[in-house]
Design an enzyme around this catalytic site. Sequence first.
Site, PDB file in Angstrom:
ATOM      1  N   CYS A 247       0.967  -1.196  -0.024  1.00 36.00           N
ATOM      2  CA  CYS A 247       0.104   0.041  -0.044  1.00 36.00           C
ATOM      3  C   CYS A 247       0.768   1.137   0.088  1.00 36.00           C
ATOM      4  CB  CYS A 247      -0.950   0.172   1.267  1.00 36.00           C
ATOM      5  SG  CYS A 247      -0.119  -0.717   2.746  1.00 36.00           S
TER       6      CYS A 247
ATOM      7  N   HIS B 118      -2.937   6.066   4.879  1.00 39.59           N
ATOM      8  CA  HIS B 118      -1.307   6.224   5.075  1.00 39.59           C
ATOM      9  C   HIS B 118      -0.923   7.674   4.673  1.00 39.59           C
ATOM     10  CE1 HIS B 118      -1.493   2.426   6.498  1.00 39.59           C
ATOM     11  NE2 HIS B 118      -1.015   1.827   5.314  1.00 39.59           N
TER      12      HIS B 118
HETATM   13  N1  LIG Z   1      -5.267  -3.369   4.871  1.00 40.73           N
HETATM   14  C1  LIG Z   1      -4.472  -3.082   3.715  1.00 40.73           C
HETATM   15  O1  LIG Z   1      -4.354  -1.916   3.845  1.00 40.73           O
HETATM   16  C2  LIG Z   1      -3.804  -3.963   2.659  1.00 40.73           C
HETATM   17  C3  LIG Z   1      -3.061  -3.204   1.694  1.00 40.73           C
HETATM   18  C4  LIG Z   1      -2.775  -3.806   0.670  1.00 40.73           C
HETATM   19  C5  LIG Z   1      -2.511  -5.135   0.816  1.00 40.73           C
HETATM   20  N2  LIG Z   1      -2.987  -5.891   1.999  1.00 40.73           N
HETATM   21  C6  LIG Z   1      -3.128  -7.294   2.059  1.00 40.73           C
HETATM   22  O2  LIG Z   1      -4.555  -7.679   1.803  1.00 40.73           O
HETATM   23  C7  LIG Z   1      -4.542  -8.922   2.403  1.00 40.73           C
HETATM   24  C8  LIG Z   1      -5.786  -9.045   3.200  1.00 40.73           C
HETATM   25  O3  LIG Z   1      -5.719  -7.887   4.425  1.00 40.73           O
HETATM   26  P1  LIG Z   1      -6.663  -7.281   5.270  1.00 40.73           P
HETATM   27  O4  LIG Z   1      -6.281  -6.016   5.975  1.00 40.73           O
HETATM   28  O5  LIG Z   1      -8.123  -7.099   4.570  1.00 40.73           O
HETATM   29  O6  LIG Z   1      -6.636  -8.537   6.295  1.00 40.73           O
HETATM   30  P2  LIG Z   1      -8.238  -8.880   7.055  1.00 40.73           P
HETATM   31  O7  LIG Z   1      -9.051  -7.799   7.533  1.00 40.73           O
HETATM   32  O8  LIG Z   1      -7.486  -9.544   8.410  1.00 40.73           O
HETATM   33  O9  LIG Z   1      -8.841  -9.940   6.297  1.00 40.73           O
HETATM   34  C9  LIG Z   1      -8.469 -11.124   6.035  1.00 40.73           C
HETATM   35  C10 LIG Z   1      -9.368 -11.749   5.016  1.00 40.73           C
HETATM   36  O10 LIG Z   1      -8.921 -13.118   4.559  1.00 40.73           O
HETATM   37  C11 LIG Z   1      -9.492 -14.152   4.991  1.00 40.73           C
HETATM   38  N3  LIG Z   1      -8.948 -15.239   5.092  1.00 40.73           N
HETATM   39  C12 LIG Z   1      -7.902 -15.811   6.077  1.00 40.73           C
HETATM   40  N4  LIG Z   1      -7.460 -16.698   5.738  1.00 40.73           N
HETATM   41  C13 LIG Z   1      -8.037 -17.432   4.587  1.00 40.73           C
HETATM   42  C14 LIG Z   1      -7.957 -18.607   4.093  1.00 40.73           C
HETATM   43  N5  LIG Z   1      -7.273 -19.833   4.402  1.00 40.73           N
HETATM   44  N6  LIG Z   1      -8.790 -18.715   3.083  1.00 40.73           N
HETATM   45  C15 LIG Z   1      -9.742 -18.000   2.620  1.00 40.73           C
HETATM   46  N7  LIG Z   1      -9.874 -16.618   3.242  1.00 40.73           N
HETATM   47  C16 LIG Z   1      -9.086 -16.181   4.235  1.00 40.73           C
HETATM   48  C17 LIG Z   1     -10.299 -13.640   6.182  1.00 40.73           C
HETATM   49  O11 LIG Z   1     -11.571 -14.561   6.558  1.00 40.73           O
HETATM   50  P3  LIG Z   1     -12.122 -14.451   7.770  1.00 40.73           P
HETATM   51  O12 LIG Z   1     -13.050 -13.213   8.199  1.00 40.73           O
HETATM   52  O13 LIG Z   1     -13.207 -15.630   7.667  1.00 40.73           O
HETATM   53  O14 LIG Z   1     -11.164 -14.513   8.906  1.00 40.73           O
HETATM   54  C18 LIG Z   1     -10.369 -12.410   5.888  1.00 40.73           C
HETATM   55  O15 LIG Z   1     -11.725 -12.154   4.957  1.00 40.73           O
HETATM   56  C19 LIG Z   1      -3.350  -9.296   2.961  1.00 40.73           C
HETATM   57  O16 LIG Z   1      -2.540 -10.092   2.371  1.00 40.73           O
HETATM   58  C20 LIG Z   1      -2.647  -8.007   3.113  1.00 40.73           C
HETATM   59  O17 LIG Z   1      -1.189  -7.942   3.299  1.00 40.73           O
HETATM   60  C21 LIG Z   1      -3.790  -5.072   2.915  1.00 40.73           C
END
Ligand SMILES: NC(=O)c1ccc[n+]([C@@H]2O[C@H](COP(=O)([O-])OP(=O)(O)OC[C@H]3O[C@@H](n4cnc5c(N)ncnc54)[C@H](OP(=O)(O)O)[C@@H]3O)[C@@H](O)[C@H]2O)c1
Length: 353
Positions: A145, A259
């Site tokens: 990000c 950010h």
């Molecule tokens: N947050 C950001 O600003 C941002 C920016 C760029 C990239 N990312 C990337 O995007 C990804 C998600 O980030 P997030 O911030 O959205 O995290 P988050 O809020 O913790 O959400 C994680 C998601 O992944 C699901 N999940 C976890 N394990 C799984 C599996 N084995 N199979 C299928 N679904 C699964 C979770 O489901 P449950 O709800 O059922 O647990 C939830 O829907 C990460 O790789 C992160 O590095 C995030």
Amino acid sequence: MPNDNPPSHSQARHARLRAPQVAIVGATGAVGIELIACLEQRGFPLAGLRLFASPRSAGKTLAFRGQDLPVEVMEAASLDGIDIALFSAGSGASKHFAPAAAANGTIVVDNSSAFRMDPDVPLVVPEVNAAAIALHRGIIANPNCVAIIAAVPLAPLHAANPIRRIIASTYQAASGAGAAAMAELRDATAAHLAGVKFENKVLAHPYAFNLFSHDTDIDPVTGENGEEIKVGRELRKIMGVPDLRVGVTCVRVPVLRAHTIAMTIEFDQPIGVDAARELLAAAPGIRIVDDRARNHFPMPREATGQGDVLVGRLREDASDPSGRSLSMLVAGDQLLKGAALNAVQIAERVMQG
Ligand SMILES: NC(=O)c1ccc[n+]([C@@H]2O[C@H](COP(=O)([O-])OP(=O)(O)OC[C@H]3O[C@@H](n4cnc5c(N)ncnc54)[C@H](OP(=O)(O)O)[C@@H]3O)[C@@H](O)[C@H]2O)c1
């Protein structure tokens, strides 16, 4: 004469991509929720949408275009028949499911860091290097990000006057660490104000009225943390400048969402503030917020919910008398441009072929 030849594999794929079957893996997460909203708000022309998450979300539904869609538990065969899969479920899930899905004909746009530095995987910010999308072999990576939010204003400046060196400090919101970190910031702040003891579980340090060095592991040799390493190497790949010198200090601040990054940029040639502002104002994905009289510059509260990166506080770097260095402040909603919106923009370009 009628053409009796059956459509080729690539013609059939192009036809399907005009109205694709789309899946979101990680639909219940902070990024996943924004992916659903982006598809809806941008009128993404899909034929069907399926939502996947972990077994923890079994039985949940999420709204899309007036319908409650079931959240399905992600399994090996879940993406059969899916044309475009938007992954935001962490690196583990991406490594586990994405290569097989890609081999099976699904085009994966991956938000995790799993494949970003793979030389066979394009790492794309559409405003900067959309042409790289055409080189994909089934997986396209969405950058970190901070790298996305920095690359959007760096690219038009670099195109006019090559950048040699970037020194940046970040002020990163809770949302960058996912939905659970946002909840922890809210709960910790409420507890602090109520004078109640709070035990942090998601992030390693007390978050209310505090800030701390980014919560990724430190490289014992260089002293850089994981986020700082990602930002440098991903900026070099996105901008196509392998020798770009980047020094970053990444800090988590008690901001709920969006950010902010302070950057000092050294160019090949002297660059005036007015010329830089003009280049930035004409570039896609940028809104100039640079009102010196009112002391009004990019802020995370104003970046929240915006697709554009806010850019301002433009000034010559006082420590470089050569006139080749410029400082600026940028703020971007990393759940949108830093994640979901960028991924959907990539998917839109994929559909255009
Ligand atoms: N947050 C950001 O600003 C941002 C920016 C760029 C990239 N990312 C990337 O995007 C990804 C998600 O980030 P997030 O911030 O959205 O995290 P988050 O809020 O913790 O959400 C994680 C998601 O992944 C699901 N999940 C976890 N394990 C799984 C599996 N084995 N199979 C299928 N679904 C699964 C979770 O489901 P449950 O709800 O059922 O647990 C939830 O829907 C990460 O790789 C992160 O590095 C995030």
